[in-house]
Design an enzyme around this catalytic site. Structure first.
Site, PDB file in Angstrom:
ATOM      1  N   LYS A  79       1.238  -1.510  -0.098  1.00  0.00           N
ATOM      2  CA  LYS A  79      -0.031   0.692   0.320  1.00  0.00           C
ATOM      3  C   LYS A  79       0.392   1.074  -0.019  1.00  0.00           C
ATOM      4  O   LYS A  79       1.605   1.231   0.376  1.00  0.00           O
ATOM      5  CB  LYS A  79      -1.143   0.304   0.977  1.00  0.00           C
ATOM      6  CG  LYS A  79      -1.707   0.721   1.358  1.00  0.00           C
ATOM      7  CD  LYS A  79      -2.749   1.009   1.992  1.00  0.00           C
ATOM      8  CE  LYS A  79      -3.923   2.200   2.511  1.00  0.00           C
ATOM      9  NZ  LYS A  79      -4.993   1.298   3.738  1.00  0.00           N
TER      10      LYS A  79
ATOM     11  N   SER B 205     -10.182   3.051   1.208  1.00  0.00           N
ATOM     12  CA  SER B 205      -8.158   3.714   1.622  1.00  0.00           C
ATOM     13  C   SER B 205      -7.214   2.133   1.361  1.00  0.00           C
ATOM     14  O   SER B 205      -5.853   2.585   0.516  1.00  0.00           O
ATOM     15  CB  SER B 205      -8.297   3.387   3.399  1.00  0.00           C
ATOM     16  OG  SER B 205      -6.401   3.295   3.404  1.00  0.00           O
TER      17      SER B 205
ATOM     18  N   SER C 164     -10.008  -0.396   6.629  1.00  0.00           N
ATOM     19  CA  SER C 164      -9.384   0.083   5.728  1.00  0.00           C
ATOM     20  C   SER C 164      -9.762  -1.351   5.850  1.00  0.00           C
ATOM     21  O   SER C 164      -9.523  -1.657   4.154  1.00  0.00           O
ATOM     22  CB  SER C 164      -8.761   0.825   5.823  1.00  0.00           C
ATOM     23  OG  SER C 164      -8.848   1.942   6.322  1.00  0.00           O
TER      24      SER C 164
END
Length: 452
Positions: free
Chosen positions: A79, A148, A172
């Site tokens: 991420k 997210s 998320s």
């Protein structure tokens, strides 16, 4: 192009030496180049960089060793809020475009030392908050893929990587996992080091991941969690749960009613009830109805006060570049300005109280189960339903979301299993042995069914 190994095998097969790191990296790159122009799951990807690193892994001193290091050759997405030495860290924000940290987050360092290869950075919301990236759901371009941790979920769902690191400060990991039909795991609070990762809230930020199997999730957990004499609280907690579950012949499973449950759609509720009937027929499972609606009635409000106030504090510098900040983020900060310091500290005290209450409740039950989200992913023009996902972040419990429910359009819906704090290993084992019908396989979205 033969993509079948990437779709069927897991990290365990890379570790065992079934495939060379470069072979898996090449398959990942092929899938990214085949699908990502349409789906937009990656914020940064460089095939040359991936190939060079994978070639070095092929030549490492442990290539003939058995067993290999715990993540040897495993391809992983990250991420775009984690510092990585070889990639930018834009954090989903125009205000941070082009920012290169020049170092690795601690968890990335560990992953590399254990042989993992970082394929690239996956898309995220602005500062990992609410303003969704331009990523497309692999199930239907007109439904939400998440916010997210969207990029991580889509990359795993479509087989671009077998696993992707992510984070959760509210829901998320849970929600994108549910919407995209992948395994989502949020560890107990504090078990994965956060140094070098975007900070949004000290008492909520938790690093986790998405995978294509429960087995792979457990492999990553055992590789990356903190351990040893420097973490006595963690080690005592893990030992306590190991002793608690070591001789378990009957699992007491709480069928949980909690805030957010009122938004569960009828079709998902029906699928959940069918699952309960199946579990009720198992001799080693006792289902117990648990209602925590009253106990957790202030959980969402408490989370909002803590989270919003932290965002306003930590992003003061970014808010000076107001032309680069989304209206949603501005709204959150304006809301936070109405929260007094007294209210904020009261919320923190209440968070600690809830942690104690939930810990006490786990004396009478081994795990909770409930739908991860109220149903399948809503359409892009709809408002996302409130669910219970952020509650488990607030109280620091580990959760795993399993893609075994569905909605009326047959899009996936996750089943959340919640365990006592530090029961992360037992949670994986329960999910693997009792809940996943085919632990190593998940449903493949139509976008993924590409002919060779």
């Amino acid at each position: 192009m033969n993509i079948s190994p990437l779709l069927k095998d897991g990290i365990k097969d890379v570790i065992s030496g079934v495939m060379k790191p470069s072979e898996w990296a090449s398959l990942c790159c092929d899938m990214i180049e085949l699908l990502d122009k349409e789906l937009g799951a990656w914020s940064y990807y460089d095939r040359t960089l991936v190939t060079n690193f994978a070639t070095k892994l092929d030549e490492t001193k442990w290539k003939k060793a058995r067993p290999n290091p715990s993540l040897a050759g495993a391809p992983i997405g990250v991420k775009d809020i984690f510092n990585t030495a070889d990639h930018p860290n834009s954090m989903g924000s125009r205000a941070r475009e082009g920012y290169w940290p020049g170092n690795d987050a601690r968890v990335i360092t560990w992953a590399k030392l254990l042989g993992a290869q970082i394929i690239g950075k996956t898309t995220t919301a602005e500062f990992a908050v609410d303003c969704a990236p331009n990523t497309i759901s692999p199930w239907n371009r007109n439904i939400m893929p998440g916010t997210s941790s969207t990029g991580s979920a889509v990359a795993v769902a479509t087989g671009m990587v077998p696993a992707a690191l992510s984070s959760q400060s509210a829901g998320s990991i849970a929600r994108p996992s549910s919407y995209n039909g992948v395994i989502g795991f949020k560890p107990s609070f504090g078990l994965i080091p956060r140094t070098g990762v975007l900070k949004t809230c000290d008492t909520l930020d938790t690093i986790g991941w998405m995978t294509r199997s429960v087995e792979d999730s457990q492999i990553i957990f055992e590789a990356l969690r903190v351990k040893g004499k420097s973490y006595p609280l963690v080690e005592r907690g893990i030992k306590r749960n190991n002793e608690r579950f070591s001789n378990t012949s009957l699992y007491k499973v709480g069928v949980l009613s909690a805030p957010g449950g009122e938004n569960i759609e009828s079709h998902t509720a029906s699928k959940f009830n069918q699952l309960l009937l199946q579990l009720n027929n198992k001799k080693n499972i006792a289902l117990i109805d648990i209602d925590l609606n009253k106990t957790l009635s202030k959980a969402h409000d408490t989370h909002a006060k803590i989270y919003d106030k932290n965002l306003a504090y930590y992003f003061k510098r970014e808010l000076k570049n107001i032309e680069f900040i989304s209206p949603i983020f501005k709204e959150i900060v304006e809301r936070a300005e109405q929260i007094s310091t007294t209210e904020y500290f009261e919320a923190l005290e209440y968070q600690e109280k809830l942690v104690e209450i939930i810990n006490d409740n786990f004396n009478d039950v081994d795990f909770y189960i409930l739908p991860t989200t109220g149903g399948e992913a809503p359409k892009l023009d709809q408002i996302e339903r409130q669910d219970s996902s952020l509650i488990w972040t607030l109280v620091g419990c580990p959760i795993i979301s399993l893609p075994i429910l569905s909605g009326p359009n047959f899009y996936p819906v996750g089943l959340t299993v919640v365990g006592p704090k530090y029961s992360d290993l037992e949670l994986h084992q329960f999910a693997y042995n009792e809940l996943m019908p085919e632990p190593a396989k998940i449903h493949i979205p139509e976008w993924q069914k590409v002919s060779s």
